[in-house]
Design a protein around this motif. Structure first.
Motif, PDB file in Angstrom:
ATOM      1  N   THR A   4       0.903  -1.133   0.061  1.00 25.43           N
ATOM      2  CA  THR A   4       0.106  -0.196   0.005  1.00 25.43           C
ATOM      3  C   THR A   4       0.935   1.252   0.105  1.00 25.43           C
ATOM      4  O   THR A   4       1.758   1.166   0.452  1.00 25.43           O
ATOM      5  CB  THR A   4      -0.956  -0.119   1.205  1.00 25.43           C
ATOM      6  OG1 THR A   4      -0.187   0.245   2.593  1.00 25.43           O
ATOM      7  CG2 THR A   4      -1.745  -1.151   1.355  1.00 25.43           C
ATOM      8  N   SER A   5       0.256   2.343  -0.442  1.00 31.45           N
ATOM      9  CA  SER A   5       1.082   3.631  -0.571  1.00 31.45           C
ATOM     10  C   SER A   5       1.317   4.109   0.862  1.00 31.45           C
ATOM     11  O   SER A   5       2.492   4.716   0.820  1.00 31.45           O
ATOM     12  CB  SER A   5       0.462   4.724  -1.624  1.00 31.45           C
ATOM     13  OG  SER A   5      -1.092   4.935  -0.919  1.00 31.45           O
ATOM     14  N   LEU A   6       0.459   3.856   1.825  1.00 27.15           N
ATOM     15  CA  LEU A   6       0.714   4.352   3.001  1.00 27.15           C
ATOM     16  C   LEU A   6       1.740   3.683   3.766  1.00 27.15           C
ATOM     17  O   LEU A   6       2.597   4.227   4.500  1.00 27.15           O
ATOM     18  CB  LEU A   6      -0.550   4.110   3.886  1.00 27.15           C
ATOM     19  CG  LEU A   6      -0.464   4.580   5.416  1.00 27.15           C
ATOM     20  CD1 LEU A   6      -0.233   6.041   5.442  1.00 27.15           C
ATOM     21  CD2 LEU A   6      -1.851   4.517   5.868  1.00 27.15           C
ATOM     22  N   ALA A   7       1.884   2.452   3.393  1.00 28.17           N
ATOM     23  CA  ALA A   7       3.251   1.566   3.972  1.00 28.17           C
ATOM     24  C   ALA A   7       4.265   1.951   3.473  1.00 28.17           C
ATOM     25  O   ALA A   7       5.276   2.221   4.143  1.00 28.17           O
ATOM     26  CB  ALA A   7       2.739  -0.038   3.692  1.00 28.17           C
ATOM     27  N   VAL A 119       5.958  -5.916   3.561  1.00 29.27           N
ATOM     28  CA  VAL A 119       6.482  -4.693   4.213  1.00 29.27           C
ATOM     29  C   VAL A 119       5.142  -4.178   4.916  1.00 29.27           C
ATOM     30  O   VAL A 119       3.849  -3.805   4.384  1.00 29.27           O
ATOM     31  CB  VAL A 119       7.094  -3.887   3.235  1.00 29.27           C
ATOM     32  CG1 VAL A 119       7.612  -2.663   4.073  1.00 29.27           C
ATOM     33  CG2 VAL A 119       8.034  -4.396   2.400  1.00 29.27           C
ATOM     34  N   ALA A 120       5.319  -3.862   6.249  1.00 30.52           N
ATOM     35  CA  ALA A 120       4.388  -3.056   6.995  1.00 30.52           C
ATOM     36  C   ALA A 120       5.255  -2.077   7.715  1.00 30.52           C
ATOM     37  O   ALA A 120       6.200  -2.366   8.458  1.00 30.52           O
ATOM     38  CB  ALA A 120       3.685  -4.085   8.118  1.00 30.52           C
ATOM     39  N   GLY A 121       4.549  -0.663   7.708  1.00 24.93           N
ATOM     40  CA  GLY A 121       5.251   0.340   8.486  1.00 24.93           C
ATOM     41  C   GLY A 121       4.435   0.285   9.764  1.00 24.93           C
ATOM     42  O   GLY A 121       3.181  -0.176   9.858  1.00 24.93           O
ATOM     43  N   ARG A 131       0.006  -0.646  12.690  1.00 26.87           N
ATOM     44  CA  ARG A 131       0.604  -1.368  11.499  1.00 26.87           C
ATOM     45  C   ARG A 131      -0.212  -1.343  10.222  1.00 26.87           C
ATOM     46  O   ARG A 131      -1.431  -1.701  10.485  1.00 26.87           O
ATOM     47  CB  ARG A 131       1.080  -2.723  11.713  1.00 26.87           C
ATOM     48  CG  ARG A 131       2.047  -2.980  12.991  1.00 26.87           C
ATOM     49  CD  ARG A 131       2.533  -4.381  13.217  1.00 26.87           C
ATOM     50  NE  ARG A 131       1.572  -5.526  13.006  1.00 26.87           N
ATOM     51  CZ  ARG A 131       1.674  -6.768  12.657  1.00 26.87           C
ATOM     52  NH1 ARG A 131       2.911  -7.155  12.443  1.00 26.87           N
ATOM     53  NH2 ARG A 131       0.400  -7.511  12.904  1.00 26.87           N
ATOM     54  N   VAL A 132       0.367  -0.739   9.298  1.00 27.49           N
ATOM     55  CA  VAL A 132      -0.051  -0.735   7.919  1.00 27.49           C
ATOM     56  C   VAL A 132       0.652  -1.337   6.950  1.00 27.49           C
ATOM     57  O   VAL A 132       1.789  -1.155   6.779  1.00 27.49           O
ATOM     58  CB  VAL A 132      -0.444   0.585   7.783  1.00 27.49           C
ATOM     59  CG1 VAL A 132      -1.072   1.010   6.120  1.00 27.49           C
ATOM     60  CG2 VAL A 132      -1.359   1.539   8.626  1.00 27.49           C
ATOM     61  N   GLY A 133       0.163  -2.157   6.062  1.00 31.46           N
ATOM     62  CA  GLY A 133       0.865  -2.984   5.048  1.00 31.46           C
ATOM     63  C   GLY A 133       0.528  -4.361   4.676  1.00 31.46           C
ATOM     64  O   GLY A 133      -0.597  -4.598   5.103  1.00 31.46           O
ATOM     65  N   GLY A 157      -4.348  -3.105   7.724  1.00 30.06           N
ATOM     66  CA  GLY A 157      -3.982  -2.265   9.184  1.00 30.06           C
ATOM     67  C   GLY A 157      -4.427  -3.014  10.301  1.00 30.06           C
ATOM     68  O   GLY A 157      -5.608  -3.742  10.295  1.00 30.06           O
ATOM     69  N   GLN A 158      -3.685  -2.899  11.160  1.00 31.25           N
ATOM     70  CA  GLN A 158      -4.183  -3.273  12.597  1.00 31.25           C
ATOM     71  C   GLN A 158      -3.591  -2.314  13.718  1.00 31.25           C
ATOM     72  O   GLN A 158      -2.588  -1.602  13.622  1.00 31.25           O
ATOM     73  CB  GLN A 158      -3.491  -4.785  13.024  1.00 31.25           C
ATOM     74  CG  GLN A 158      -3.674  -5.314  14.104  1.00 31.25           C
ATOM     75  CD  GLN A 158      -2.885  -6.420  14.450  1.00 31.25           C
ATOM     76  OE1 GLN A 158      -1.883  -6.791  13.932  1.00 31.25           O
ATOM     77  NE2 GLN A 158      -3.613  -7.722  15.303  1.00 31.25           N
TER      78      GLN A 158
END
Length: 418
Positions: A4-7, A119-121, A131-133, A157-158
């Motif tokens: 995702t672009s946000l990650a 990949v998760a940011g 967490r997002v990704g 996301g979580q």
């Protein structure tokens, strides 16, 4: 694997910190990384007459690199988690593909190799983490399967919060899944196979799965949990769980695990299910003996995310889930840890499950049983430390689905990198 672009934005922002800041941050100090080499042999032999495929047999080598960073310094910390996956075909062909170890090809076989990157940011404030990704999940509403060469991951996301002592709050939103035998993401769907009696009208997929819940440690021996989940347009589910561990003296305990889930439709399906499950486990030194009970009621069987996501059921085992319409099932299980007799790292498990009263319509009642055995040894020291050898055997017999014998041999080695 798409991200995702946000990650990506979070990852870029994190990695873009000045070198001097990163060098002194907990981002580096608290980072963890490991590499697992997983060699997997799978053999499923179909025993019933007229089976369309006589067996599924494949052998593959996988590598799973896990890297979890710490958090940058400051009130709000930033980090990044990654899972890199590689899979290589060692043996497959002659109509034996379909084990889910490898990515299928267009000819009905399996691809020679596959690769994925999840990949998760992540952002942390106090004891709350977002967490997002792309990531794995494991809770009552959704649990990523890791029973093949590489794990199943989801995109979304979580939010996880532990601000109150003993209470964990957990919420998430998921849009896509990358299954254990896939090299790309796809929309979400619901398990409808077997004799569940579940039907879907119109589109069988969706791009929205939401969950909200958590668990609370009522006492040091009792934990209560609740989750609400919704696979948009397909089903809604309320899940409850109580786990109590009663100490009975030196090296003895009695564990009770009670589960209940109510599932209903959400527009495009006929889902209507009540799932009750209970498991009692008595432990004495290295021995444990368990007895499980599971009952399905309502107009359909149990609903959960496909494909091969692990459902929160006491009688979900190596092959079957015993969650068909009206099915009642029992489980008897025995485990032994050889560490109690001076052989640490060696464990044994065997269990037998039987289910009946499955609604087959005009064909009457369905019956099935499964027997599983597992032997595992993990080297505890020396040059082979962390090398694990695991053999899993299963036998299934049924009057409404496949009869099969199955063997899985897994050799894995986990190398801590830092």
């Amino acid at each position: 694997m798409r991200k995702t672009s946000l990650a990506l934005a979070i990852a870029a922002g994190t990695l873009g910190l000045s070198l001097s800041q990163v060098a002194n941050a907990e981002f580096i100090k608290d980072s963890k990384a490991s590499l697992e080499a997983r060699n997997f042999y799978f053999n499923r032999d179909f025993r019933q007459d007229g089976a369309s495929q006589s067996k599924r047999e494949e052998w593959a080598q996988g590598f799973i690199l896990r890297m979890d960073s710490g958090y940058t310094e400051g009130t709000v910390g930033f980090g990044i988690d990654t899972i890199g996956m590689l899979g290589f075909k060692l043996d497959s062909g002659g109509g034996t593909a379909g084990s889910d170890l490898l990515v299928p090809d267009r000819s009905g076989g399996s691809q020679d190799y596959s690769s994925d990157l999840a990949v998760a940011g992540k952002v942390k404030l106090s004891k709350t983490t977002l967490r997002v990704g792309s990531m794995q999940f494991k809770n009552m509403a959704i649990a990523s399967s890791d029973s093949r060469l590489t794990p199943q991951v989801f995109k979304g996301g979580q939010l996880l919060s532990q601000e109150i002592e003993g209470l964990t709050l957990d919420g998430g939103y998921i849009t896509e899944v990358n299954n254990r035998n896939s090299s790309d993401f796809e929309d979400l769907s619901m398990t409808t196979g077997g004799r569940r009696g579940i039907t879907v009208t119109g589109d069988k997929t969706t791009d929205s799965f939401q969950f909200l819940g958590g668990n609370y440690k009522v006492t040091k021996d009792l934990t209560a949990a609740y989750y609400y989940s919704n696979l948009e347009d397909l089903y809604k589910q309320n899940s409850f769980n109580l786990v109590h561990v009663l100490p009975l003296g030196e090296a003895q305990s009695l564990k009770a695990d009670l589960r209940y889930a109510r599932s209903t439709d959400d527009g495009r399906s006929n889902v209507d299910n009540k799932a009750l499950g209970a498991m009692l486990i008595y432990g004495l030194a290295g021995h444990s003996v368990g007895l499980g009970y599971q009952k399905m009621s309502g107009d359909t069987g149990f609903a959960y995310l496909a494909t091969s996501t692990d459902p929160f059921l006491v009688n979900y085992v190596q092959i079957s889930d015993f969650a068909n319409k009206d099915e009642t099932s029992w489980q008897a299980r025995y485990d032994f840890n050889f560490g109690s007799v001076g052989i640490p790292g060696l464990t044994f498990m065997t269990r037998y499950l039987t289910g009946d009263n499955v609604d087959l319509g005009a064909a009457g009642d369905g019956k099935e049983w499964e027997r599983d055995t597992e032997l595992m040894y993990v080297f505890q020291e020396g040059a082979l430390k962390n090398l694990g050898v695991r053999w899993r055997n299963a036998m299934v017999r049924s009057n409404f689905t496949n009869d099969l014998d199955e063997n899985r041999l897994i050799v894995s080695y986990t190398l801590p990198l830092f």
